[in-house]
Design an enzyme around this catalytic site. Structure first.
Site, PDB file in Angstrom:
ATOM      1  N   MET A  26       0.851  -1.199   0.000  1.00  0.00           N
ATOM      2  CA  MET A  26       0.000   0.000   0.000  1.00  0.00           C
ATOM      3  C   MET A  26       0.884   1.245   0.000  1.00  0.00           C
ATOM      4  O   MET A  26       0.430   2.338   0.367  1.00  0.00           O
ATOM      5  CB  MET A  26      -0.939  -0.001   1.207  1.00  0.00           C
ATOM      6  CG  MET A  26      -1.913  -1.185   1.163  1.00  0.00           C
ATOM      7  SD  MET A  26      -3.447  -0.906   2.052  1.00  0.00           S
ATOM      8  CE  MET A  26      -2.849  -0.582   3.688  1.00  0.00           C
ATOM      9  N   GLY A  27       2.155   1.087  -0.381  1.00  0.00           N
ATOM     10  CA  GLY A  27       3.050   2.236  -0.428  1.00  0.00           C
ATOM     11  C   GLY A  27       3.561   2.607   0.954  1.00  0.00           C
ATOM     12  O   GLY A  27       3.496   1.818   1.892  1.00  0.00           O
ATOM     13  N   LEU A  29       6.697   2.919   1.771  1.00  0.00           N
ATOM     14  CA  LEU A  29       7.563   1.748   1.904  1.00  0.00           C
ATOM     15  C   LEU A  29       8.697   1.972   2.899  1.00  0.00           C
ATOM     16  O   LEU A  29       9.192   3.084   3.043  1.00  0.00           O
ATOM     17  CB  LEU A  29       8.135   1.389   0.533  1.00  0.00           C
ATOM     18  CG  LEU A  29       7.074   1.151  -0.547  1.00  0.00           C
ATOM     19  CD1 LEU A  29       7.720   0.729  -1.849  1.00  0.00           C
ATOM     20  CD2 LEU A  29       6.045   0.127  -0.111  1.00  0.00           C
ATOM     21  N   HIS A  33       9.323  -3.696   3.437  1.00  0.00           N
ATOM     22  CA  HIS A  33       8.858  -3.947   2.061  1.00  0.00           C
ATOM     23  C   HIS A  33      10.050  -4.271   1.143  1.00  0.00           C
ATOM     24  O   HIS A  33       9.965  -5.152   0.296  1.00  0.00           O
ATOM     25  CB  HIS A  33       8.157  -2.706   1.497  1.00  0.00           C
ATOM     26  CG  HIS A  33       6.935  -2.294   2.258  1.00  0.00           C
ATOM     27  ND1 HIS A  33       6.912  -1.230   3.124  1.00  0.00           N
ATOM     28  CD2 HIS A  33       5.683  -2.804   2.258  1.00  0.00           C
ATOM     29  CE1 HIS A  33       5.699  -1.095   3.631  1.00  0.00           C
ATOM     30  NE2 HIS A  33       4.935  -2.039   3.128  1.00  0.00           N
ATOM     31  N   GLY A 143       4.940 -10.173   4.354  1.00  0.00           N
ATOM     32  CA  GLY A 143       5.745 -10.095   5.564  1.00  0.00           C
ATOM     33  C   GLY A 143       5.093 -10.797   6.741  1.00  0.00           C
ATOM     34  O   GLY A 143       3.865 -10.801   6.889  1.00  0.00           O
ATOM     35  N   GLN A 149      -2.590 -11.987   8.334  1.00  0.00           N
ATOM     36  CA  GLN A 149      -2.806 -11.744   6.901  1.00  0.00           C
ATOM     37  C   GLN A 149      -2.064 -12.805   6.074  1.00  0.00           C
ATOM     38  O   GLN A 149      -2.622 -13.380   5.127  1.00  0.00           O
ATOM     39  CB  GLN A 149      -2.312 -10.349   6.536  1.00  0.00           C
ATOM     40  CG  GLN A 149      -2.198 -10.090   5.042  1.00  0.00           C
ATOM     41  CD  GLN A 149      -1.852  -8.652   4.727  1.00  0.00           C
ATOM     42  OE1 GLN A 149      -2.706  -7.795   4.773  1.00  0.00           O
ATOM     43  NE2 GLN A 149      -0.597  -8.374   4.399  1.00  0.00           N
ATOM     44  N   SER A 182       4.368   1.247   8.444  1.00  0.00           N
ATOM     45  CA  SER A 182       4.009   2.572   7.935  1.00  0.00           C
ATOM     46  C   SER A 182       3.352   3.406   9.029  1.00  0.00           C
ATOM     47  O   SER A 182       3.496   4.626   9.074  1.00  0.00           O
ATOM     48  CB  SER A 182       3.048   2.435   6.755  1.00  0.00           C
ATOM     49  OG  SER A 182       3.666   1.654   5.754  1.00  0.00           O
TER      50      SER A 182
HETATM   51  O1  PAF Z   1      -0.088  -5.659   3.745  1.00  0.00           O
HETATM   52  C1  PAF Z   1      -0.514  -4.762   2.991  1.00  0.00           C
HETATM   53  O2  PAF Z   1       0.168  -3.774   2.709  1.00  0.00           O
HETATM   54  C2  PAF Z   1      -1.903  -4.896   2.403  1.00  0.00           C
HETATM   55  O3  PAF Z   1      -2.787  -5.509   3.295  1.00  0.00           O
HETATM   56  C3  PAF Z   1      -1.926  -5.610   1.041  1.00  0.00           C
HETATM   57  C4  PAF Z   1      -1.459  -7.048   1.160  1.00  0.00           C
HETATM   58  C5  PAF Z   1      -1.036  -4.869   0.052  1.00  0.00           C
HETATM   59  C6  PAF Z   1      -3.356  -5.630   0.479  1.00  0.00           C
HETATM   60  O4  PAF Z   1      -3.853  -4.345   0.316  1.00  0.00           O
END
Ligand code: PAF
Length: 278
Positions: A26-27, A29, A33, A143, A149, A182
């Site tokens: 989602m930027g 970074l 990332h 990550g 997630q 972030s």
């Molecule tokens: O972990 C993230 O940054 C977000 O949940 C992802 C996997 C890019 C989905 O929007």
């Protein structure tokens, strides 16, 4: 490095560049990332990173509007890290019509993060499946910082037979133990100094598990009380099984300690794996 904004451009570009290794973001970074990019790079092939702040995974009272957007420096970092293609679609490209079909995560998606962020994993799984369909990678990197997630993406890939290898990147930490995130950008100077307490509370719990303590509820309560005593608002501290995040029994050896807590107006999460000898 190519910057592509549409699904059509991306598909044309990738047609002759298989296999693809993918890092969805989602930027905003940070080194976490970039370490995922390096994992993808090590696989060879074409490395695609996406930058898309996914409205679907934010609750109505959450920080979608204020989520830090740092596109230019993100692109510079991705270019340095060896990304071949940045896919940065706008919202209409990803959601050209109301997203009525959604991925329904498994019941574990309603525990831990899911209990405090209703709809979060449905939003994550839906956008990740869409991105997988758009990018069609052979491998994708996530990550361990977002442990639940990662587990939910892995089970989605398994249960929906997606031909994608999910590779997990270790959590990257600051020298004082704070997991890079972030949302650390939201912390004031004093909060930043306090923030490693979450890591320390989980590390102390891990140490006690390693020392043979097995009363998970007591250990969780002690870590929660430690955070509360320092002015935090903990949402959960939990000892779970690594494989499925279910409650462990006394003989389980592959555990993970997870925590989420508010420090002022910032919600931080962290976790530590615990591998006990057999
Ligand atoms: O972990 C993230 O940054 C977000 O949940 C992802 C996997 C890019 C989905 O929007």
């Amino acid at each position: 490095m190519e910057l592509l904004r549409t699904v059509a451009e991306l598909r044309t570009h990738l047609a002759a560049r298989q296999p693809v290794a993918f890092v969805p973001t989602m930027g905003n970074l940070h080194e976490g990332h970039l370490s995922l990019v390096r994992l993808a790079r090590a696989r060879g092939g074409c490395v695609v990173a996406s930058i898309f702040v996914n409205r679907l995974q934010f609750g109505p009272a959450e920080d979608f509007d204020t989520y830090p957007r740092t596109f230019d420096s993100d692109c510079a970092g991705l270019a340095d890290a060896g990304v071949d293609v940045v896919f940065a679609p706008d919202e209409r490209e990803v959601y050209p019509e109301p997203q009525e079909f959604r991925v329904a995560p498994p019941p574990i998606g309603e525990a831990l993060e899911g209990e405090f962020r209703p709809g979060f994993f449905g939003g994550v799984a839906t956008v990740v499946l869409k991105l997988f369909n758009i990018v069609q990678p052979r491998m994708a990197a996530f990550g361990k910082k977002d442990y639940q997630q990662l587990m939910i993406v892995r089970s989605m890939v398994r249960q929906l037979n997606l031909p994608i290898e999910i590779v997990a990147g270790e959590t990257i930490r600051a020298a004082d133990g704070l997991a890079l995130s972030s949302r650390n950008n939201y912390l004031s100077g004093a909060e930043r100094a306090e923030a490693p307490r979450l890591y320390r509370a989980l590390a102390s719990l891990k140490e006690q598990l390693t020392d043979g303590k097995r009363d998970f509820r007591v250990l969780e309560s002690a870590a929660t009380a430690d955070l509360q005593g320092a002015g935090w608002r903990p949402e959960y501290v939990a000892v779970r099984k690594q494989a499925d995040l279910q409650l462990p029994g006394p003989t389980d050896r592959e555990l993970v300690v997870l925590g989420a807590a508010w420090l002022g107006a910032t919600r931080l999460i962290d976790n530590l794996e615990v591998n006990l000898p057999r």
